[in-house]
Design a protein around this motif. Structure first.
Motif, PDB file in Angstrom:
ATOM      1  N   UNK A   1       5.039   0.831  -0.057  1.00 48.33           N
ATOM      2  CA  UNK A   1       6.211   0.835   0.816  1.00 48.33           C
ATOM      3  C   UNK A   1       5.862   1.403   2.187  1.00 48.33           C
ATOM      4  N   UNK A   2       5.144   2.519   2.203  1.00 49.71           N
ATOM      5  CA  UNK A   2       4.757   3.139   3.475  1.00 49.71           C
ATOM      6  C   UNK A   2       3.912   2.196   4.315  1.00 49.71           C
ATOM      7  N   UNK A   3       2.933   1.551   3.696  1.00 49.30           N
ATOM      8  CA  UNK A   3       2.035   0.688   4.462  1.00 49.30           C
ATOM      9  C   UNK A   3       2.727  -0.561   4.974  1.00 49.30           C
ATOM     10  N   UNK A   4       3.597  -1.154   4.180  1.00 46.88           N
ATOM     11  CA  UNK A   4       4.309  -2.334   4.667  1.00 46.88           C
ATOM     12  C   UNK A   4       5.328  -1.963   5.739  1.00 46.88           C
ATOM     13  N   UNK A   5       5.961  -0.796   5.624  1.00 56.82           N
ATOM     14  CA  UNK A   5       6.907  -0.358   6.646  1.00 56.82           C
ATOM     15  C   UNK A   5       6.212  -0.090   7.976  1.00 56.82           C
ATOM     16  N   UNK A   6       4.967   0.358   7.926  1.00 60.68           N
ATOM     17  CA  UNK A   6       4.234   0.685   9.143  1.00 60.68           C
ATOM     18  C   UNK A   6       3.429  -0.495   9.680  1.00 60.68           C
TER      19      UNK A   6
ATOM     20  N   UNK B   1      -7.318  -3.197  -4.490  1.00 61.67           N
ATOM     21  CA  UNK B   1      -7.378  -2.366  -3.284  1.00 61.67           C
ATOM     22  C   UNK B   1      -8.782  -2.116  -2.782  1.00 61.67           C
ATOM     23  N   UNK B   2      -9.724  -1.879  -3.693  1.00 60.28           N
ATOM     24  CA  UNK B   2     -11.043  -1.428  -3.262  1.00 60.28           C
ATOM     25  C   UNK B   2     -11.827  -2.493  -2.506  1.00 60.28           C
ATOM     26  N   UNK B   3     -11.440  -3.752  -2.625  1.00 58.90           N
ATOM     27  CA  UNK B   3     -12.116  -4.790  -1.846  1.00 58.90           C
ATOM     28  C   UNK B   3     -11.884  -4.609  -0.354  1.00 58.90           C
TER      29      UNK B   3
ATOM     30  N   UNK C   1     -18.723   3.804   8.402  1.00 59.62           N
ATOM     31  CA  UNK C   1     -17.761   2.935   7.740  1.00 59.62           C
ATOM     32  C   UNK C   1     -16.475   2.847   8.543  1.00 59.62           C
ATOM     33  N   UNK C   2     -15.881   1.667   8.551  1.00 62.16           N
ATOM     34  CA  UNK C   2     -14.601   1.470   9.224  1.00 62.16           C
ATOM     35  C   UNK C   2     -13.536   2.250   8.458  1.00 62.16           C
ATOM     36  N   UNK C   3     -12.703   3.023   9.180  1.00 57.38           N
ATOM     37  CA  UNK C   3     -11.862   4.013   8.529  1.00 57.38           C
ATOM     38  C   UNK C   3     -10.412   3.631   8.288  1.00 57.38           C
ATOM     39  N   UNK C   4     -10.017   2.393   8.570  1.00 60.90           N
ATOM     40  CA  UNK C   4      -8.629   2.004   8.324  1.00 60.90           C
ATOM     41  C   UNK C   4      -8.313   2.078   6.836  1.00 60.90           C
ATOM     42  N   UNK C   5      -7.139   2.595   6.506  1.00 66.93           N
ATOM     43  CA  UNK C   5      -6.746   2.725   5.107  1.00 66.93           C
ATOM     44  C   UNK C   5      -6.813   1.368   4.402  1.00 66.93           C
ATOM     45  N   UNK C   6      -7.409   1.360   3.212  1.00 64.39           N
ATOM     46  CA  UNK C   6      -7.602   0.110   2.478  1.00 64.39           C
ATOM     47  C   UNK C   6      -6.277  -0.584   2.186  1.00 64.39           C
TER      48      UNK C   6
ATOM     49  N   UNK D   1      -3.615  -0.534   3.932  1.00 59.12           N
ATOM     50  CA  UNK D   1      -3.120  -1.156   5.161  1.00 59.12           C
ATOM     51  C   UNK D   1      -3.783  -2.528   5.359  1.00 59.12           C
ATOM     52  N   UNK D   2      -5.090  -2.573   5.143  1.00 62.11           N
ATOM     53  CA  UNK D   2      -5.810  -3.842   5.298  1.00 62.11           C
ATOM     54  C   UNK D   2      -5.393  -4.848   4.234  1.00 62.11           C
ATOM     55  N   UNK D   3      -5.150  -4.351   3.015  1.00 58.09           N
ATOM     56  CA  UNK D   3      -4.707  -5.231   1.938  1.00 58.09           C
ATOM     57  C   UNK D   3      -3.337  -5.824   2.264  1.00 58.09           C
ATOM     58  N   UNK D   4      -2.416  -4.970   2.740  1.00 53.55           N
ATOM     59  CA  UNK D   4      -1.080  -5.437   3.114  1.00 53.55           C
ATOM     60  C   UNK D   4      -1.162  -6.454   4.249  1.00 53.55           C
ATOM     61  N   UNK D   5      -2.006  -6.179   5.218  1.00 53.95           N
ATOM     62  CA  UNK D   5      -2.163  -7.111   6.352  1.00 53.95           C
ATOM     63  C   UNK D   5      -2.738  -8.447   5.874  1.00 53.95           C
ATOM     64  N   UNK D   6      -3.685  -8.405   4.940  1.00 53.94           N
ATOM     65  CA  UNK D   6      -4.251  -9.641   4.409  1.00 53.94           C
ATOM     66  C   UNK D   6      -3.167 -10.491   3.728  1.00 53.94           C
ATOM     67  N   UNK D   7      -2.265  -9.819   3.019  1.00 61.03           N
ATOM     68  CA  UNK D   7      -1.184 -10.542   2.344  1.00 61.03           C
ATOM     69  C   UNK D   7      -0.299 -11.267   3.356  1.00 61.03           C
ATOM     70  N   UNK D   8       0.212 -10.549   4.343  1.00 62.17           N
ATOM     71  CA  UNK D   8       1.137 -11.185   5.280  1.00 62.17           C
ATOM     72  C   UNK D   8       0.423 -12.189   6.189  1.00 62.17           C
TER      73      UNK D   8
END
Length: 370
Positions: free
Chosen positions: A19-24, A124-126, A284-289, A291-298
């Motif tokens: 919820x937090x990641x999709x809201x942000x 998530x870990x991907x 390593x790139x530090x963006x929360x995994x 967040x990247x997973x949510x972005x990949x979905x949308x």
């Protein structure tokens, strides 16, 4: 390009992170949160005061604003909830594992294709910087031919009440292996034990064999006094170690290995040499995994393409889980995957579930892992 309008279903232990990641996320708009547990909704409403909430999943399905549904509910609900959302013409993201059987996953894949909707599983870990960096090392050929994949994922809890340690922790490391190795496994063997008064195993050891000499091993444990998240991947040229502790992760690449050469004077004799080179710890790139997973979905929805962890990725992992579970129940017998993946009957609908489904035992949503 307009934002994808999302409903998050299940706001418990993992759902509140989604919820937090999709809201942000700039590319998404969360229009509803749904959970049977009113306490979870109070917590969500406190953090996001303008968020619309509901205790009934039918409200999500009926809302024309909702384009995509994110499911973070108990595993036993994954298939029925995802099926209903797809049938309501919503895109669907499901927490791991995608469903409880490969037959259920195949059914969801076919329905998503028929409806023209995205089906994705949260592996998530991907999306971590560490695994993405390891993928680059493997694909570039820098570590040579893959020889082994060895994983340890242990801690004290969280002991689940609906699935065993294999189905809870296993998808994380199996999905990493599947992503990095990109090969068809040949066989699975596993052992497990239950030390608690529940019907589920709390410790499991899984071995997967591939064609050639590649082997993978997994140690999964809910009863360890320490938390260890460590993966070793060995190649003919180099090896790397991935360690995730607390909120940090590290990858170390070792230029170490063993070489063998024939003695030209004595052909039957093998000469063994040890190579001890440098160790490299890449940034390593530090963006929360998440967040990247949510972005990949949308983004996959907006771009009308398959996401990285699509339904087929979910199917490969569930097939491995099924084979490992069958091996555990047969005292470690080797399960050959060609036997397990022969043609199976695929359901066109869940028994008792029709196109006009209007409720049932899971019409309300239980919080995940709360």
């Amino acid at each position: 390009m307009s934002n994808v309008r999302v409903a998050v279903v299940g706001c418990g232990y993992w759902g509140q992170n989604l919820l937090r990641n999709f809201c942000e996320l700039e590319e998404a708009e969360v229009v509803m949160a749904c959970d049977f547990d009113s306490r979870a909704l109070v917590r969500a409403k406190r953090r996001y005061p303008t968020l619309e909430v509901s205790q009934n999943y039918k409200d999500v399905l009926a809302d024309p604003r909702v384009e995509a549904v994110v499911l973070a509910t108990p595993v036993s609900t994954h298939y029925s909830f995802a099926y209903q959302a797809l049938h309501a013409r919503k895109h669907v993201l499901v927490e791991k594992p995608l469903a409880q059987s490969s037959r259920e996953v195949q059914d969801l894949i076919q329905l998503a294709e028929r409806m023209g909707k995205t089906l994705m599983v949260d592996h998530t870990f991907l999306y971590t910087g560490a695994v993405r960096r390891m993928k680059q090392l493997v694909d570039s050929g820098e570590i040579g031919d893959l020889l082994y994949f060895d994983s340890v994922r242990i801690s004290l809890g969280l002991v689940q009440s609906d699935i065993n340690v294999l189905w809870d922790l296993g998808p994380h490391d199996l999905s990493i292996m599947d992503y990095l190795c990109n090969r068809e496994p040949m066989s699975v063997s596993a052992t497990g034990v239950n030390h608690l008064e529940t019907p589920y195993q709390n410790i499991a050891y899984v071995t997967i064999q591939f064609a050639g000499n590649l082997i993978a091993h997994f140690h999964l444990n809910w009863l360890a006094p320490v938390k260890v998240r460590r993966t070793l991947v060995g190649g003919s040229k180099k090896l790397f170690v991935y360690v995730a502790i607390a909120h940090s992760e590290k990858v170390r690449v070792y230029d170490k290995g063993i070489t063998q050469n024939h003695d030209p004077e004595r052909r039957e004799r093998m000469l063994t040499g040890y190579r001890n080179g440098d160790m490299l710890a890449p940034n390593l790139e530090g963006t929360e995994a998440l967040r990247l997973m949510a972005r990949e979905f949308v983004n996959s929805i907006a771009e009308k393409r398959a996401p990285l962890s699509d339904g087929h990725a979910g199917l490969r992992i569930v097939r491995l889980l099924e084979a490992a579970q069958a091996s555990i129940e047969q005292n470690g017998r080797v399960i050959y995957l060609k036997e397990e993946t022969q043609q199976r009957p695929v359901l066109s609908t869940l028994p008792g579930l029709t196109a006009n489904y209007s409720g049932g035992p899971h019409a309300g949503v239980l919080s995940d892992r709360s």
